[in-house]
Design a protein around this motif. Structure first.
Motif, PDB file in Angstrom:
ATOM      1  N   LYS A  72       0.827  -1.211   0.000  1.00 13.86           N
ATOM      2  CA  LYS A  72       0.000   0.000   0.000  1.00 13.86           C
ATOM      3  C   LYS A  72       0.859   1.258   0.000  1.00 13.86           C
ATOM      4  N   LEU A  73       1.950   1.216   0.764  1.00 14.02           N
ATOM      5  CA  LEU A  73       2.854   2.361   0.820  1.00 14.02           C
ATOM      6  C   LEU A  73       3.501   2.606  -0.543  1.00 14.02           C
ATOM      7  N   ALA A  74       3.969   1.531  -1.176  1.00 11.63           N
ATOM      8  CA  ALA A  74       4.621   1.642  -2.482  1.00 11.63           C
ATOM      9  C   ALA A  74       3.632   2.108  -3.552  1.00 11.63           C
ATOM     10  N   ILE A  75       2.430   1.565  -3.538  1.00 10.82           N
ATOM     11  CA  ILE A  75       1.408   1.942  -4.518  1.00 10.82           C
ATOM     12  C   ILE A  75       1.062   3.425  -4.394  1.00 10.82           C
ATOM     13  N   ASP A  76       0.846   3.868  -3.155  1.00  9.96           N
ATOM     14  CA  ASP A  76       0.491   5.272  -2.933  1.00  9.96           C
ATOM     15  C   ASP A  76       1.638   6.191  -3.333  1.00  9.96           C
ATOM     16  N   HIS A  77       2.867   5.790  -3.026  1.00 12.45           N
ATOM     17  CA  HIS A  77       4.040   6.600  -3.357  1.00 12.45           C
ATOM     18  C   HIS A  77       4.168   6.782  -4.872  1.00 12.45           C
ATOM     19  N   LEU A  78       4.025   5.698  -5.625  1.00  8.08           N
ATOM     20  CA  LEU A  78       4.130   5.799  -7.080  1.00  8.08           C
ATOM     21  C   LEU A  78       2.957   6.569  -7.662  1.00  8.08           C
ATOM     22  N   SER A  79       1.759   6.343  -7.125  1.00 10.05           N
ATOM     23  CA  SER A  79       0.576   7.057  -7.610  1.00 10.05           C
ATOM     24  C   SER A  79       0.739   8.558  -7.432  1.00 10.05           C
ATOM     25  N   GLN A  80       1.232   8.979  -6.278  1.00  7.82           N
ATOM     26  CA  GLN A  80       1.424  10.405  -6.013  1.00  7.82           C
ATOM     27  C   GLN A  80       2.458  11.009  -6.966  1.00  7.82           C
ATOM     28  N   ASN A  81       3.492  10.236  -7.279  1.00  9.48           N
ATOM     29  CA  ASN A  81       4.517  10.729  -8.185  1.00  9.48           C
ATOM     30  C   ASN A  81       4.005  10.835  -9.623  1.00  9.48           C
TER      31      ASN A  81
END
Length: 263
Positions: A72-81
């Motif tokens: 979830k952390l990785a998905i959100d991080h990439l989505s925000q970028n």
């Protein structure tokens, strides 16, 4: 992607009672069939609506993912970028937010700009000093190629789905430098050949080679939604890549809106 699913016609029993068992058996054997037609090539070529391609990958049951805290952390991080790079924000969460961020970029920008946005997002997602250190410590070699393959299966399953390392022949010897993805999560969720190529395959190949010095050829199979990542292998030139000659699915949501999944 847009798909055309239909049920085989059913006939309800109108005969004598002793025929009812046979008819019920026929109903249980009814199957679902998906029909895919050929749309645009990923480089601004209009769709050829007269052709139909198999639907083996699209007809299977959709995989349900139970993301852990790291995922979830990785998905959100990439989505925000991705959202920051495109300037297009959304209020969704989880993998749905990442798919929406990619879809919005696909709807609003041409293929070349889409690839630029993803490269920019990846550069923002991964600290440059770490990438430079990897490039310095792991120059291309058998060890590096196998390391990249193992690393991908451990830390990027949240993006592409479950995957495994496979052996291949490289420069006359056997190496475990291939990552096999049985069914790509990103492709399954986006349902678009154009997004797979312009927002995953092409920018990922460029990013990994330019920042970490590792050539990689990503070979998607649009019939079953699988993919091979071959570390150490240079990808074909853009216009000669077989993936760019593949039609999109009829289920493609981008094509449904614009008639061309790459525009």
């Amino acid at each position: 992607m847009e798909a055309s699913h239909f049920l085989q016609s059913r006939r309800f029993a109108t005969a004598l009672p002793h025929h009812r068992h046979m008819h019920a058996h026929k109903l249980r054997r009814s199957s679902i069939v998906a029909v895919l037609s050929t749309p645009a090539d990923v480089i601004n070529i209009e769709a050829d609506k007269s052709s139909i391609r198999p639907a083996d990958g699209a007809a299977e049951k959709k995989i349900v993912y139970n993301d852990n805290w790291f995922d979830k952390l990785a998905i959100d991080h990439l989505s925000q970028n991705v959202q920051a790079a495109s300037g297009l924000r959304n209020s969704k969460s989880g993998f749905e937010s990442l798919v929406e961020a990619a879809s919005a970029a696909s709807r609003n920008f041409n293929p070349e700009k889409q690839r630029e946005i993803i490269v920019q997002a990846l550069e923002g997602a991964f600290p440059r000093p770490i990438l430079s250190l990897i490039k310095a410590l792991l120059p291309e070699s058998k060890l590096a190629r196998e390391y990249f393959a193992v690393f991908t299966t451990i830390f990027f399953a949240w993006l592409v789905g479950p995957c495994e390392v496979r052996e291949s022949e490289f420069n006359g010897s056997k190496e475990k430098n291939v990552v096999h993805i049985p069914k790509c999560r990103f492709l399954e969720e986006t349902n678009c050949v154009g997004m797979c190529i312009n927002m995953c395959k092409m920018p990922s190949q460029s990013f990994i080679k330019d920042t970490m010095g590792m050539p990689v050829n990503m070979v998607p199979n649009f019939d079953d939604m699988s993919c091979q990542m071959i570390f150490g292998e240079e990808p074909p030139e853009l216009l000669n890549d077989p993936a760019l000659k593949q039609p999109c699915f009829k289920l493609c949501k981008v094509k449904q809106r614009h008639n061309n999944c790459s525009s």
